[in-house]
Structure formats: structure tokens, C-alpha cells
Design a protein around this motif. Structure first.
Motif, PDB file in Angstrom:
ATOM      1  N   PRO A 223       0.814  -1.220   0.000  1.00 38.50           N
ATOM      2  CA  PRO A 223       0.000   0.000   0.000  1.00 38.50           C
ATOM      3  C   PRO A 223       0.844   1.265   0.000  1.00 38.50           C
ATOM      4  CG  PRO A 223       0.137  -0.886   2.218  1.00 38.50           C
ATOM      5  CD  PRO A 223       0.835  -1.884   1.321  1.00 38.50           C
ATOM      6  N   GLN A 224       0.272   2.317  -0.566  1.00 34.30           N
ATOM      7  CA  GLN A 224       0.827   3.660  -0.489  1.00 34.30           C
ATOM      8  C   GLN A 224      -0.011   4.477   0.488  1.00 34.30           C
ATOM      9  OE1 GLN A 224       3.699   4.446  -2.201  1.00 34.30           O
ATOM     10  NE2 GLN A 224       3.666   2.284  -2.811  1.00 34.30           N
ATOM     11  N   ALA A 225       0.533   5.586   0.937  1.00 34.29           N
ATOM     12  CA  ALA A 225      -0.182   6.411   1.913  1.00 34.29           C
ATOM     13  C   ALA A 225      -1.522   6.893   1.380  1.00 34.29           C
ATOM     14  CB  ALA A 225       0.677   7.608   2.320  1.00 34.29           C
TER      15      ALA A 225
ATOM     16  N   THR B  61      -7.859   6.827   3.944  1.00 32.90           N
ATOM     17  CA  THR B  61      -6.649   6.373   3.277  1.00 32.90           C
ATOM     18  C   THR B  61      -5.779   5.638   4.291  1.00 32.90           C
ATOM     19  OG1 THR B  61      -5.404   8.395   3.759  1.00 32.90           O
ATOM     20  CG2 THR B  61      -6.703   8.358   1.713  1.00 32.90           C
ATOM     21  N   VAL B  62      -4.837   4.870   3.778  1.00 30.94           N
ATOM     22  CA  VAL B  62      -3.915   4.158   4.658  1.00 30.94           C
ATOM     23  C   VAL B  62      -3.152   5.150   5.534  1.00 30.94           C
ATOM     24  CG1 VAL B  62      -1.860   2.683   4.720  1.00 30.94           C
ATOM     25  CG2 VAL B  62      -3.670   2.237   3.047  1.00 30.94           C
ATOM     26  N   GLY B  63      -2.685   6.238   4.914  1.00 31.97           N
ATOM     27  CA  GLY B  63      -1.943   7.238   5.659  1.00 31.97           C
ATOM     28  C   GLY B  63      -2.754   7.901   6.748  1.00 31.97           C
TER      29      GLY B  63
ATOM     30  N   PRO C 126       1.328  11.060   7.147  1.00 33.39           N
ATOM     31  CA  PRO C 126       0.878   9.813   6.514  1.00 33.39           C
ATOM     32  C   PRO C 126       1.986   9.028   5.828  1.00 33.39           C
ATOM     33  CG  PRO C 126      -0.689  11.555   6.101  1.00 33.39           C
ATOM     34  CD  PRO C 126       0.483  12.191   6.795  1.00 33.39           C
ATOM     35  N   ASP C 127       2.890   9.706   5.093  1.00 31.77           N
ATOM     36  CA  ASP C 127       3.922   8.960   4.380  1.00 31.77           C
ATOM     37  C   ASP C 127       4.910   8.308   5.337  1.00 31.77           C
ATOM     38  OD1 ASP C 127       4.809  11.453   5.156  1.00 31.77           O
ATOM     39  OD2 ASP C 127       6.230  11.636   3.494  1.00 31.77           O
ATOM     40  N   VAL C 128       5.205   8.988   6.433  1.00 33.27           N
ATOM     41  CA  VAL C 128       6.123   8.418   7.420  1.00 33.27           C
ATOM     42  C   VAL C 128       5.488   7.223   8.112  1.00 33.27           C
ATOM     43  CG1 VAL C 128       7.396   8.831   9.560  1.00 33.27           C
ATOM     44  CG2 VAL C 128       7.275  10.615   7.799  1.00 33.27           C
ATOM     45  N   VAL C 129       4.215   7.386   8.499  1.00 30.81           N
ATOM     46  CA  VAL C 129       3.507   6.294   9.162  1.00 30.81           C
ATOM     47  C   VAL C 129       3.477   5.073   8.271  1.00 30.81           C
ATOM     48  CG1 VAL C 129       1.275   5.537  10.039  1.00 30.81           C
ATOM     49  CG2 VAL C 129       2.114   7.827  10.569  1.00 30.81           C
ATOM     50  N   THR C 130       3.175   5.263   7.000  1.00 34.02           N
ATOM     51  CA  THR C 130       3.079   4.140   6.083  1.00 34.02           C
ATOM     52  C   THR C 130       4.408   3.404   5.982  1.00 34.02           C
ATOM     53  OG1 THR C 130       1.402   5.297   4.806  1.00 34.02           O
ATOM     54  CG2 THR C 130       2.474   3.462   3.748  1.00 34.02           C
ATOM     55  N   LYS C 131       5.514   4.125   5.937  1.00 30.51           N
ATOM     56  CA  LYS C 131       6.822   3.488   5.876  1.00 30.51           C
ATOM     57  C   LYS C 131       7.079   2.672   7.138  1.00 30.51           C
ATOM     58  CE  LYS C 131       8.891   6.964   2.850  1.00 30.51           C
ATOM     59  NZ  LYS C 131       9.893   8.053   2.743  1.00 30.51           N
ATOM     60  N   ASN C 132       6.605   3.143   8.259  1.00 35.55           N
ATOM     61  CA  ASN C 132       6.824   2.447   9.524  1.00 35.55           C
ATOM     62  C   ASN C 132       6.005   1.172   9.645  1.00 35.55           C
ATOM     63  OD1 ASN C 132       8.607   4.405  10.366  1.00 35.55           O
ATOM     64  ND2 ASN C 132       7.084   5.577  11.502  1.00 35.55           N
TER      65      ASN C 132
ATOM     66  N   ASP D   1      -5.883   5.888  -9.988  1.00 29.29           N
ATOM     67  CA  ASP D   1      -4.575   5.609  -9.377  1.00 29.29           C
ATOM     68  C   ASP D   1      -4.683   5.316  -7.888  1.00 29.29           C
ATOM     69  OD1 ASP D   1      -5.367   8.142  -8.645  1.00 29.29           O
ATOM     70  OD2 ASP D   1      -3.376   9.041  -8.841  1.00 29.29           O
ATOM     71  N   LYS D   2      -5.891   5.067  -7.392  1.00 30.92           N
ATOM     72  CA  LYS D   2      -6.113   4.785  -5.981  1.00 30.92           C
ATOM     73  C   LYS D   2      -6.416   3.301  -5.791  1.00 30.92           C
ATOM     74  CE  LYS D   2      -6.128   9.167  -4.512  1.00 30.92           C
ATOM     75  NZ  LYS D   2      -5.207   9.711  -3.505  1.00 30.92           N
ATOM     76  N   ALA D   3      -5.582   2.634  -5.011  1.00 32.13           N
ATOM     77  CA  ALA D   3      -5.798   1.217  -4.718  1.00 32.13           C
ATOM     78  C   ALA D   3      -6.646   1.068  -3.458  1.00 32.13           C
ATOM     79  CB  ALA D   3      -4.466   0.510  -4.534  1.00 32.13           C
TER      80      ALA D   3
END
Length: 301
Positions: A19-21, A46-48, A61-67, A82-84
């Protein structure tokens, strides 16, 4: 209708991805989905945003997703543009309610997706809930009882013990707009909380065609015979794990209604001018009713 999202594109090709943020996350507890409040309505988070809210807004959100990416328990379903969309099961919801990010989130029934403001989220959220319901019902193999796993080459659930393969459940349904001159056969099911009248519909039985199912359902529920059954259109209906085929038809013979008491709370012939407008942006039932109310031809060209 719910699947008509042009110019947006629905891509349901099987894939396995991270997943992406900005991707959407549908959490499912066996019967309900977790959505984020948006004024008087809801949105699919969203995931983020989900993990940002879960961390009390402490991380972007982008940092959380990486974690969380390496420990992410959800899986990819499909994409719209472009949204999964990803799905995460909360199989023991009662033990995880404290994990709900904030008070802005609420567990809602699947039909809530019908009323979302964003047309792509209506289809995306409802289809995700459809798949979530199927996965919930097939956590264990119906042949040998072992726990199933997600397929890695196609959308399926596979038993690692006996290799039994289960595919998403899509039940065929027919819905029929029956015309009697200037009147339309309308009814309401006992289990429908909506006070408005709709059309006769039902699941297709083993060994019958769609047209035969249309004849049978109308006769069973109202005692009315029909003729000139013509195909109108179809739509996916995630709320009952269905694919609905719509038909128009005409009364054949006596117009006396013998209501099936176990199914219907009301059934009657309604004059065209007495039918109020129906919103056609979600269901084929409303489209069929509007087709008759506005005086269009019996079937689409």
C-alpha cells in the motif's frame, strides 16, 4: 448506477502489491466496515490517514506508512484510477475496539456505502465489503475444515491441505418492471426499511434461465403472469453479493394480485402519474422505475 463511474476507471485485475499512503483502507469486522466521519456523511480512510489518526496525529501519513508497511496485515483488492483499495480483517472486533483510531471513525453496515458523496468510493467501498464478506464466510475450507489462504495467482481462497479453491460469491438476481397499460407493478419487502415501493426481484434458482426466473418470481410473489420479457440492463450489487439482471415485461391475463405474505408487506398496481421520481445514480431498480415513469420504451436500445 453504482458501477457507472465514468470517466473514472475500475481495474479489478488480480495483483499483489504494497500500500501507499494515498491508497484506501477498508477495515472489516465480519459484518461491518470502519469508515471515517465526514460531516453528516462518511468517507473511506486512506492508509496514511488511518495510521496518522491511530497515532493521534503524531506522524505524517507517508512516514507512518513506511513504519507500518512491513507489518501491514491487509491485502490489495483492486484500483479505481490511481487509488488502490486494501482490506484488513478485524476478526476479533470486540477485542480490538480500543484500536479504533479516533471518535471520528465508526463501524457501519455495508449499505452505508450507497450514500457516500464520492461516486468512486461508493463502488470501491461496497465492492471491498463484498469481498470482505466472502473472505469472512470462507476462512475455513468447506471440504476438509482447514484454514484457507489467499490465492497468489488469482482472486481466490485456497485450502493448503486439500487444494480446494473457492472463488468470490456472485449470486444472480432478476428484477422486473411489469407494465399493465399505464400502471406499474410495485411492492415492498418486509425486510426493507425504506418505505418507498420498488419492483419484484429475487435470486435465480438452480436449473433456470434468467427469463424463467423472472416469470417465476413475479408469479410467486404476486400471483401475476407476465409476457414479452425483455432485457433492460445489469449491475453488480455488492450489498447482497449479487449481479442483478433487469427486465421489463407486460401483464399476461388477470391483473388480480395475490401477495406472498411471507415476502411482501405491500404489492399493488401504481398509476404512472402517481409514481414519484426515483434517484437513478445507485440502483437498477430506480432506473427501471424511472424508465416507466418518464414514458421511455420498455427496454434500452
Amino acid at each position: 448506477m453504482i458501477h457507472e463511474i465514468e470517466p473514472h476507471k475500475f481495474d479489478n485485475q488480480f495483483d499483489i502489491r504494497k500500500p501507499q499512503a494515498s491508497d484506501y483502507l477498508v477495515c472489516y469486522n465480519g459484518s461491518k466496515a470502519l469508515l471515517k466521519k465526514d460531516g453528516d456523511n462518511f468517507v473511506v480512510p486512506t492508509v496514511g490517514d488511518f495510521y496518522k489518526d491511530k497515532n493521534n496525529g503524531g506522524s505524517a501519513p507517508d512516514v507512518v506508512t513506511k513504519n507500518v508497511i512491513n507489518n501491514f496485515k491487509g491485502h490489495y483488492l483492486f484500483s479505481i484510477d490511481d487509488k488502490a483499495y486494501f482490506l484488513e480483517h478485524w476478526t476479533d472486533a470486540s477485542a480490538k475496539m480500543e484500536d479504533t483510531p479516533t471518535d471520528e471513525y465508526q463501524w457501519v453496515v455495508n449499505r452505508t456505502f450507497r450514500h457516500l458523496s464520492h461516486i468512486t468510493q461508493r463502488l470501491g467501498g461496497a465492492t471491498a465489503a463484498h469481498l470482505a464478506h466472502w473472505e469472512t464466510l470462507n476462512r475455513f475450507c468447506g471440504k476438509c475444515g482447514c484454514k484457507t489462504k489467499l490465492g497468489n495467482t488469482e482472486r481466490s481462497l485456497v485450502c493448503p491441505s486439500c487444494n480446494n479453491v473457492v472463488y468470490p460469491r456472485i449470486s444472480p438476481v432478476v428484477i422486473i418492471a411489469v407494465r399493465n397499460g399505464n400502471k406499474l407493478l410495485m411492492a415492498r419487502n418486509w425486510n426493507n426499511p425504506n418505505p418507498r415501493l420498488f419492483l419484484i426481484s429475487g435470486f435465480v434458482e438452480i436449473g433456470e434461465s434468467l427469463e424463467q426466473a423472472a416469470h417465476r418470481e413475479v408469479l410467486e410473489e404476486t400471483g401475476v403472469n407476465i409476457k414479452n420479457v425483455r432485457y433492460f440492463g445489469s449491475q453488480p450489487w455488492p450489498f447482497s453479493d449479487s449481479l442483478i439482471a433487469g427486465f421489463t415485461a407486460e401483464l399476461d391475463g388477470d391483473d388480480t394480485i395475490y401477495k406472498q405474505e411471507t415476502e411482501l408487506s405491500e404489492a399493488k398496481w401504481v398509476d404512472r402519474e402517481d409514481i414519484p421520481p426515483y434517484e437513478t445514480d445507485v440502483s437498477i431498480s430506480c432506473c427501471l422505475i424511472e424508465n416507466f415513469r418518464t414514458g421511455f420504451t420498455l427496454a434500452q436500445s
